[in-house]
Design an enzyme around this catalytic site. Structure first.
Site, PDB file in Angstrom:
ATOM      1  N   ASP A 231       0.823  -1.210   0.000  1.00  0.00           N
ATOM      2  CA  ASP A 231       0.000   0.000   0.000  1.00  0.00           C
ATOM      3  C   ASP A 231       0.856   1.258   0.000  1.00  0.00           C
ATOM      4  OD1 ASP A 231       0.953  -0.341   2.585  1.00  0.00           O
ATOM      5  OD2 ASP A 231      -0.999  -0.610   3.503  1.00  0.00           O
TER       6      ASP A 231
ATOM      7  N   ASN B  78      -7.811  -2.290  14.220  1.00  0.00           N
ATOM      8  CA  ASN B  78      -9.189  -2.691  13.891  1.00  0.00           C
ATOM      9  C   ASN B  78      -9.204  -3.930  12.984  1.00  0.00           C
ATOM     10  OD1 ASN B  78      -8.327  -1.676  11.480  1.00  0.00           O
ATOM     11  ND2 ASN B  78      -9.873  -0.082  11.290  1.00  0.00           N
TER      12      ASN B  78
ATOM     13  N   GLU C 203      -9.877  -1.854   5.229  1.00  0.00           N
ATOM     14  CA  GLU C 203     -10.583  -1.540   6.467  1.00  0.00           C
ATOM     15  C   GLU C 203     -11.771  -2.491   6.649  1.00  0.00           C
ATOM     16  OE1 GLU C 203      -9.271   0.392   8.501  1.00  0.00           O
ATOM     17  OE2 GLU C 203      -8.450   2.233   7.610  1.00  0.00           O
TER      18      GLU C 203
ATOM     19  N   HIS D 237      -7.361  -4.376  10.257  1.00  0.00           N
ATOM     20  CA  HIS D 237      -7.083  -4.172   8.829  1.00  0.00           C
ATOM     21  C   HIS D 237      -5.759  -4.799   8.415  1.00  0.00           C
ATOM     22  CE1 HIS D 237      -5.152   0.009   9.694  1.00  0.00           C
ATOM     23  NE2 HIS D 237      -4.182  -0.741   9.214  1.00  0.00           N
TER      24      HIS D 237
HETATM   25  C1  GLP Z   1      -0.879   0.727   8.718  1.00  0.00           C
HETATM   26  C2  GLP Z   1      -0.502  -0.024   7.422  1.00  0.00           C
HETATM   27  C3  GLP Z   1      -0.620  -1.513   7.589  1.00  0.00           C
HETATM   28  C4  GLP Z   1       0.033  -1.892   8.893  1.00  0.00           C
HETATM   29  C5  GLP Z   1      -0.791  -1.365  10.041  1.00  0.00           C
HETATM   30  C6  GLP Z   1      -0.140  -1.564  11.394  1.00  0.00           C
HETATM   31  O1  GLP Z   1      -1.972   1.572   8.600  1.00  0.00           O
HETATM   32  N1  GLP Z   1      -1.228   0.355   6.257  1.00  0.00           N
HETATM   33  O2  GLP Z   1      -0.012  -2.163   6.471  1.00  0.00           O
HETATM   34  O3  GLP Z   1       0.093  -3.281   9.010  1.00  0.00           O
HETATM   35  O4  GLP Z   1      -1.197  -0.041   9.854  1.00  0.00           O
HETATM   36  O5  GLP Z   1       0.923  -0.689  11.616  1.00  0.00           O
HETATM   37  P1  GLP Z   1       1.972  -0.894  12.747  1.00  0.00           P
HETATM   38  O6  GLP Z   1       2.767  -2.099  12.389  1.00  0.00           O
HETATM   39  O7  GLP Z   1       2.809   0.352  12.739  1.00  0.00           O
HETATM   40  O8  GLP Z   1       1.220  -1.076  14.010  1.00  0.00           O
END
Ligand code: GLP
Length: 240
Positions: free
Chosen positions: A67, A132, A139, A134
């Site tokens: 992404d 959440n 989402e 995702h």
């Molecule tokens: C972000 C990314 C995800 C990631 C998630 C968790 O929004 N788009 O790909 O897995 O949130 O992030 P983190 O690993 O910093 O908790």
């Protein structure tokens, strides 16, 4: 799903690295699906250390990222392009032309990325998980068959990601371009890493809840080769 519970973030990163290393050792031309966020940072450090100390080469490795934010210039300090270069690509011998990140703001651009993804077989897709549930930026409510798409970020994700934007939600992009759950499930193997108490509910729903669109990560129950590496805090809610 194979679930590995580790004592802390560092052990989680080392275990995840073992899974990654096995894939690239067996296939030095592997295609990797990569993720951003704090969860995979430790794993990327292990990859860099292994490259520096053991000479593991990424010359023939190809990567596709999950992404990217919509509307941030590539060289913005918080773009996922910058994240990947800073945390991994600049420190290993991967060829720039073999690294891919989605970009753009239209469904046509998203479809073009999916087409590139369909032209390869991903050997290992790395994932983090949002609070959440995702994965990527899919989402809750995203259909499991969804391919690469433009996403409106939820208030909870905007709030969570504001820590990278001076804690100012107004600075956080409101949209992203993300591989869909359907895209992710095309990978041969999936490796998900999660740490910290704030992920415990999402982790429980992913592993023990029903496979439902309200927890995007629960779609992974439909894949037959998933390794989930957790630290104790993220695993705390599991019935085991
Ligand atoms: C972000 C990314 C995800 C990631 C998630 C968790 O929004 N788009 O790909 O897995 O949130 O992030 P983190 O690993 O910093 O908790």
């Amino acid at each position: 799903m194979r679930v590995i519970v580790c004592k802390d973030y560092n052990e989680m990163s080392e275990k995840a690295f073992e899974v990654m290393k096995d894939v690239i050792t067996k296939n030095p031309k592997a295609v990797l699906g990569l993720a951003t966020g704090s969860s995979p940072e430790g794993l990327y450090k292990c990859m860099v250390r292994d490259h520096e100390e053991n000479g593991t080469s990424y010359q023939d490795i190809t990567t596709y990222n999950l992404d990217e934010y919509v509307g941030l210039p590539k060289n913005h300090p918080e773009s996922y392009y910058t994240f990947m270069h800073k945390n991994l690509f600049d420190h290993i011998d991967i060829k720039e032309e073999n690294t891919h990140l989605p970009s753009g703001s239209t469904q046509e651009e998203a479809d073009a990325y999916e087409k590139q993804w369909d032209a390869v077989t991903c050997d290992l897709q790395l994932l983090g998980i949002g609070r959440n549930g995702h994965i990527g930026f899919n989402e809750p409510g995203t259909p499991f068959a969804q391919t690469t798409h433009i996403v409106d970020l939820t208030p909870s994700t905007i709030e969570a990601n504001s820590r990278f934007f001076d804690h100012d939600i107004n600075k956080v992009p409101k949209q992203a371009i993300s591989m869909g759950i359907g895209s992710i499930l095309k990978a041969k193997k999936i490796l998900l890493v999660a740490s910290g108490a704030e992920k415990a509910d999402a982790v429980k729903a992913m592993i023990e809840g029903p496979a439902t669109e309200s927890c995007p990560a629960s779609a992974l129950q439909k894949h037959d080769d998933v390794v989930v590496v957790l630290d104790q805090a993220a695993a705390a809610g599991l019935d085991r």
